[in-house]
Design a protein around this motif. Structure first.
Motif, PDB file in Angstrom:
ATOM      1  N   ASP A  35      37.760  42.217  35.523  1.00 32.81           N
ATOM      2  CA  ASP A  35      38.269  43.484  36.056  1.00 32.81           C
ATOM      3  C   ASP A  35      39.780  43.480  36.228  1.00 32.81           C
ATOM      4  O   ASP A  35      40.399  44.530  36.402  1.00 32.81           O
ATOM      5  N   ASP A  36      40.366  42.286  36.251  1.00 35.55           N
ATOM      6  CA  ASP A  36      41.809  42.221  36.473  1.00 35.55           C
ATOM      7  C   ASP A  36      42.603  42.440  35.191  1.00 35.55           C
ATOM      8  O   ASP A  36      43.815  42.528  35.215  1.00 35.55           O
ATOM      9  N   HIS A  37      41.900  42.488  34.060  1.00 36.12           N
ATOM     10  CA  HIS A  37      42.642  42.686  32.812  1.00 36.12           C
ATOM     11  C   HIS A  37      43.110  44.118  32.708  1.00 36.12           C
ATOM     12  O   HIS A  37      42.436  45.043  33.147  1.00 36.12           O
ATOM     13  N   LEU A  38      44.285  44.259  32.138  1.00 33.32           N
ATOM     14  CA  LEU A  38      44.947  45.550  32.173  1.00 33.32           C
ATOM     15  C   LEU A  38      44.207  46.625  31.386  1.00 33.32           C
ATOM     16  O   LEU A  38      43.785  46.390  30.261  1.00 33.32           O
ATOM     17  N   VAL A  39      44.071  47.761  32.027  1.00 31.36           N
ATOM     18  CA  VAL A  39      43.549  48.935  31.336  1.00 31.36           C
ATOM     19  C   VAL A  39      44.596  50.041  31.432  1.00 31.36           C
ATOM     20  O   VAL A  39      45.271  50.180  32.443  1.00 31.36           O
ATOM     21  N   ALA A  40      44.701  50.785  30.336  1.00 30.21           N
ATOM     22  CA  ALA A  40      45.688  51.858  30.309  1.00 30.21           C
ATOM     23  C   ALA A  40      45.175  53.049  31.108  1.00 30.21           C
ATOM     24  O   ALA A  40      43.974  53.319  31.109  1.00 30.21           O
ATOM     25  N   ARG A 100      46.627  38.864  40.896  1.00 26.14           N
ATOM     26  CA  ARG A 100      45.746  38.538  39.777  1.00 26.14           C
ATOM     27  C   ARG A 100      46.034  39.422  38.572  1.00 26.14           C
ATOM     28  O   ARG A 100      46.042  38.956  37.438  1.00 26.14           O
ATOM     29  N   VAL A 150      49.815  29.443  42.160  1.00 28.22           N
ATOM     30  CA  VAL A 150      49.727  30.178  40.895  1.00 28.22           C
ATOM     31  C   VAL A 150      48.414  29.853  40.184  1.00 28.22           C
ATOM     32  O   VAL A 150      47.697  30.752  39.734  1.00 28.22           O
ATOM     33  N   VAL A 151      48.095  28.573  40.111  1.00 27.41           N
ATOM     34  CA  VAL A 151      46.878  28.156  39.412  1.00 27.41           C
ATOM     35  C   VAL A 151      45.650  28.738  40.097  1.00 27.41           C
ATOM     36  O   VAL A 151      44.753  29.270  39.452  1.00 27.41           O
ATOM     37  N   SER A 187      45.439  31.368  41.985  1.00 30.40           N
ATOM     38  CA  SER A 187      45.364  32.806  41.782  1.00 30.40           C
ATOM     39  C   SER A 187      44.909  33.119  40.349  1.00 30.40           C
ATOM     40  O   SER A 187      44.058  33.983  40.133  1.00 30.40           O
ATOM     41  N   ALA A 188      45.462  32.402  39.387  1.00 28.83           N
ATOM     42  CA  ALA A 188      45.112  32.652  37.979  1.00 28.83           C
ATOM     43  C   ALA A 188      43.637  32.333  37.727  1.00 28.83           C
ATOM     44  O   ALA A 188      42.964  33.037  36.984  1.00 28.83           O
ATOM     45  N   ARG A 189      43.139  31.264  38.359  1.00 29.59           N
ATOM     46  CA  ARG A 189      41.746  30.900  38.128  1.00 29.59           C
ATOM     47  C   ARG A 189      40.782  31.889  38.773  1.00 29.59           C
ATOM     48  O   ARG A 189      39.601  31.908  38.454  1.00 29.59           O
ATOM     49  N   SER A 190      41.288  32.698  39.700  1.00 28.73           N
ATOM     50  CA  SER A 190      40.400  33.692  40.305  1.00 28.73           C
ATOM     51  C   SER A 190      40.437  35.030  39.571  1.00 28.73           C
ATOM     52  O   SER A 190      39.815  35.996  39.999  1.00 28.73           O
ATOM     53  N   ILE A 191      41.168  35.085  38.447  1.00 29.74           N
ATOM     54  CA  ILE A 191      41.198  36.317  37.662  1.00 29.74           C
ATOM     55  C   ILE A 191      39.787  36.632  37.163  1.00 29.74           C
ATOM     56  O   ILE A 191      39.078  35.742  36.693  1.00 29.74           O
ATOM     57  N   THR A 192      39.390  37.875  37.322  1.00 26.64           N
ATOM     58  CA  THR A 192      38.085  38.297  36.818  1.00 26.64           C
ATOM     59  C   THR A 192      38.316  39.272  35.671  1.00 26.64           C
ATOM     60  O   THR A 192      39.439  39.762  35.494  1.00 26.64           O
ATOM     61  N   THR A 208      46.222  49.454  36.704  1.00 24.43           N
ATOM     62  CA  THR A 208      45.195  48.449  36.970  1.00 24.43           C
ATOM     63  C   THR A 208      45.343  47.867  38.371  1.00 24.43           C
ATOM     64  O   THR A 208      44.353  47.673  39.088  1.00 24.43           O
TER      65      THR A 208
END
Lengths: 199, 231
Positions: free
Chosen positions: B52-57, A135, B42-43, B45-50, A50
């Motif tokens: 698309d940033d969630h993990l895909v295998a 991120r 940290v906050v 950066s975390a708040r800018s997570i979209t 990812t």
């Protein structure tokens, strides 16, 4: 007749024999236990892949980078010291290197093309790898938070509730909510320090 | 100086207002300011997570590619790797004790070319010594026929293994690297096809170990017989 080659590869992806935690995997990896390679892949390939997708912008190159990262991690495992750093941290170091290589190759290619066309070189649009990796790493660590931390962090980060609002919503003492927030922030910060782009 | 309470700093990092007291302390204290800045980063950066940033295998082809690239190595396990915590004394130590072994005395095999020889022809053979005595307890031979090379192992009178089985290994003469070549069944007589491309000359040491159904493909460090093959 089953040979070792077959038995190694027939180990199902979800079998975790004596794998209890990440550091056990790291120690077995360092020791050259090939089941640890598979365990490491199960745990961290999504993180590597990812991050690579987000940093280079396409799945095909990200798949190549992921493969190269795990192959080189295994081949150069003598350079990894489980006592000094985490295995995902090391994998992410290799990932960042591969991403940098990808952009360097791309830049070289673009310069060649543009030299041939006799135009001024124009750097390719490199994605700021460090911040996207941050991120992805944070998204991963957020997933790993257990409740109630995870719920609290979601409300605080993404619903913009104050800690007193969260406390009354979840019926928890205000002090408990604050310390959950502090512990979660610290955990995220440490994870970024180890695996993030901004080292 | 009394520093800020970390719990207070954490909620300030999330954007909650700071008290005048904390505000003043932060202006004066680089240490607390630095903690706060790190959490703010940290906050943010975390708040800018979209999404698309969630993990895909990665697709399965990636693992297959890794396996293919590493296959020759991945099937060879170094004995230096003392893999099993429940049995920390590796069988390397037992080998060093020299139970009927003269390590290094066996040179490389002469590779027998047997395309016209009657099958099977014997490439190398040797006795297998019991690990708790010097008497020959079995035999092993590398045979070659038109289908390839096989290790013929005979170890009579082996007791059945409770919740396990016997595995046959070939190792380098110094026992530093080993390859599992198959299992030895209850009859005590097995002909095991050797992996194509395996250079038998590099693995003159034959070992039979007790293994359990524990998902660990490594050597258990419980050898029952062992011996060197000679041409």
């Amino acid at each position: 007749m089953a040979t070792a080659a077959a038995s190694v590869h027939l180990v199902p992806m979800n079998v975790e024999s004596d794998i209890s935690d990440d550091s056990a995997v790291a120690r077995r990896f360092q020791a050259g236990d090939d089941t640890a390679l598979e365990a490491a892949y199960q745990r961290w390939s999504a993180l590597v892949y990812t991050s690579a997708i987000r940093a280079v912008g396409n799945e095909a190159d990200a798949a190549d980078i992921t493969q190269a990262v795990f192959v080189s991690a295994w081949q150069s495992r003598s350079g990894f010291d489980a006592a000094k750093g985490s295995l995902p941290g090391w994998l992410m170091t290799l990932t960042r290197r591969r991403i940098a290589d990808h952009w360097r190759d791309r830049a070289r290619h673009v310069r060649r093309v543009e030299a041939a066309a006799q135009v001024e070189p124009d750097e390719p649009e490199e994605i700021a790898a460090d911040s996207v990796i941050d991120r992805v790493v944070l998204a991963d660590e957020l997933e790993r938070l257990g409740d109630p931390q995870r719920r609290i962090v979601e409300l605080a980060f993404f619903q913009d509730l104050t800690h007193t609002q969260i406390a009354s919503l979840l019926n928890l003492p205000v002090g408990t909510v604050k310390s959950h927030i502090r512990r979660s922030l610290e955990r995220l910060r440490r994870r970024l320090e180890v695996d993030g782009g901004a080292l | 100086m009394v520093h800020c309470d970390d719990d207070d700093l954490a909620v300030i990092a999330l954007g909650e207002p700071a008290s005048r007291e904390i505000e003043e302390h932060l202006q004066a204290c680089a240490l607390c300011r630095s903690s706060l800045d790190q959490w703010v980063a940290v906050v943010s950066s975390a708040r800018s997570i979209t999404p698309d940033d969630h993990l895909v295998a990665p697709p399965p082809s990636v693992w297959e590619g890794i396996r293919d690239e590493l296959e020759p190595r991945a099937t060879v396990t170094s004995l230096d790797d003392a893999r099993r915590s429940r049995r920390p004394v590796g069988w390397l130590l037992a080998a060093a004790a020299g139970v009927g072994l003269v390590l290094g005395s066996v040179a490389t095999f002469g590779l027998v070319t047997s395309s016209t020889a009657p099958s099977p022809s014997i490439v190398a053979q040797g006795g297998l010594d019991s690990m708790d005595g010097v008497a020959v307890a079995g035999t092993a031979a590398v045979e070659e026929d038109e289908t390839g090379r096989h290790l013929h192992v005979t170890v009579p009178d082996l007791p059945p293994v409770e919740d396990g089985y016997y595995e046959v290994w070939m190792a380098t003469a110094d026992a530093s690297t080993m390859v599992a070549v198959g299992t030895l069944g209850p009859s005590g007589d097995s002909i095991l096809t050797l992996p194509a491309g395996m250079n038998v000359a590099d693995f003159p040491l034959v070992d039979v170990s007790v293994e359990h159904f524990d998902g660990n493909p490594g050597h258990s460090a419980q050898s029952v017989v062992r011996g060197l093959l000679a041409t």
